[in-house]
Scaffold this motif. Sequence first.
Motif, short mmCIF file in Angstrom:
data_model
loop_
_atom_site.label_atom_id
_atom_site.label_comp_id
_atom_site.label_asym_id
_atom_site.label_seq_id
_atom_site.Cartn_x
_atom_site.Cartn_y
_atom_site.Cartn_z
N PHE A 1 0.91 -1.24 -0.02
CA PHE A 1 -0.01 0.08 0.02
C PHE A 1 0.90 1.28 0.04
N GLY A 2 1.90 1.24 0.83
CA GLY A 2 2.92 2.07 0.60
C GLY A 2 3.49 2.55 -0.73
N MET A 3 3.64 1.45 -1.55
CA MET A 3 4.07 1.76 -2.65
C MET A 3 2.98 2.43 -3.80
N VAL A 4 1.76 2.21 -3.42
CA VAL A 4 0.68 2.84 -4.22
C VAL A 4 0.80 4.17 -3.73
N LEU A 5 0.75 4.53 -2.37
CA LEU A 5 0.58 5.72 -2.06
C LEU A 5 1.70 6.83 -2.65
N SER A 6 2.95 6.07 -2.51
CA SER A 6 4.14 7.05 -3.08
C SER A 6 3.98 7.51 -4.55
N ARG A 7 3.62 6.24 -5.40
CA ARG A 7 3.11 6.56 -6.76
C ARG A 7 1.93 7.71 -7.15
N LEU A 8 1.17 7.54 -6.29
CA LEU A 8 -0.04 8.64 -6.14
C LEU A 8 0.60 10.08 -5.84
N SER A 9 1.60 10.06 -4.73
CA SER A 9 2.41 11.42 -4.43
C SER A 9 3.13 11.80 -5.62
N ASP A 10 3.75 11.04 -6.39
CA ASP A 10 4.52 11.17 -7.56
C ASP A 10 3.80 11.69 -8.63
N PRO B 1 6.27 6.33 5.65
CA PRO B 1 7.35 6.75 4.95
C PRO B 1 7.26 8.13 4.56
N LEU B 2 6.17 8.80 4.08
CA LEU B 2 5.93 9.93 3.33
C LEU B 2 6.40 10.86 4.28
N TYR B 3 6.40 10.68 5.75
CA TYR B 3 6.87 11.79 6.83
C TYR B 3 8.41 12.37 6.23
N TYR B 4 9.21 11.56 5.59
CA TYR B 4 10.55 11.84 5.14
C TYR B 4 10.78 12.79 4.00
N GLU B 5 9.63 12.37 3.06
CA GLU B 5 9.72 13.26 1.80
C GLU B 5 9.13 14.51 2.13
#
Length: 464
Positions: free
Chosen positions: A309-318, A373-377
């Motif tokens: 799910f984190g990978m999905v969220l990261s792609r959505l963020s990109d 993990p999005l906290y870091y970005e």
Amino acid sequence: MTTGSTQVTELRVHGVRWYLLSVVSLHCCLQNAVWAAFPPIAQSAKLVYDWTDSDINMSLIYGNIGTIVLLLPMIWIVFAKGMRTALLLSTFLTAIGTALKALPVGNNLNSWLIPIGLFLNGCGGAVTSVGATVLSETWFPPSQRATATVFYLVSAAVGGALVFIVGPAVVPEPIALCDNITWSKKSNCSEQNKSYINSHEVQEGLKVLNITECSLAVLLLISVIFHFPNKPLHPPSVTANTQRLGLREGARTAVREWRFWHLALCCAISTSVYASWLTTAEVVLHPFGISQKEAGWMSFSGAIGGTLFGMVLSRLSDIFHRKMKVIMMAMFSIATVFYLLFILMLIEVVPNEHWLFYFAYIAACVMTSGAQPLYYEIACENLFPVSEAVISGFLAFLLNVGSSLFLLVTLIPGIGTMWPNWAVFVTSLLSVVVLYLFKEEYRRLDIDLPVSQSEDSDPEHNRF
């Protein structure tokens, strides 16, 4: 605040970035698996090493201390020497730490060697904390940056998830007899009257697990020695080639900004509590009749689901730029509801339906693991041009301090095992409130996005 000088140079992405990301992610996965190895097999470790629940929790604290000790020096190493030197040191420390765990000696000596090994492995984890955003900024274009950072960081969750399955699969749970009758968790039996019919199998399983960890650590060390450059010949983005603030100036700038503390405290508190709660699930759930294997499968499902799910969220963020805050708030809000439902079933306010109990626990883990993990970005975006190494290092330092304090509280006699469940619920709710009050900026994207859009049609720039 100035962003320093920017050289006009050719932008290019390099296919080797995926190999580099794979190496660091595998090390991150292994390092976290070694750190979290004992709680999922707590009953087995207590039998072989003559430990208590406090010793199981202390096994995590040793690793946290190691990370805290090497974290600030690791920021300087990454900043001054680059990722190659940092990763060489980290993989070497992990290899030595796992070797000390795997030495076939008696229990008395193991009581010294295992804490030292876990401490060294924790030192090896410092580069994971510092290097995630550095690697993604140095090697990946803006359209893949959040994905690379999250992939790196969630690999730790994969390692933490695998131990819940691999550990109990390799190391069997002790089968106890009470006065020569098979003992049930629901019946009372003094330790003096207990005997174990599979103690040899448990001990052999632990040996296999320790040797496997050591072998993998050595292979990763060899991989880094073989090939791991500090940076590409051509940067993948404008900000990758932009001068960052110096180490001291960047550190001063970060600690003086309320924006940093706003995010850092929220990240450290919520992430440290969740990570410690998930890792000690077997200890927390054991009093409620959940077996070592059952707790392992629950945590494994939650962590692996959170990774995907984190990978999905990261792609959505990109893809949907400048929407990280909204995505994170939504995920933490949903997680908070599931934490509350899980707690209400534990205290029997809500009927404990077996499927609903599993679903609430796993869903809460998936939402939390995916968003954290999005906290870091978002921190790196808001504090640019402070170096990513400084920001990630400070966040990780606070996270490990928070995790250690949480685990130290578990050592208080008679405190029970229900309070961690309330703690993870409260900190998840706190994340929603703090993120709502935070006014985000996207300083790197404001520089990179027009450039990346103008070069989308350039095949050289988008080459795999």
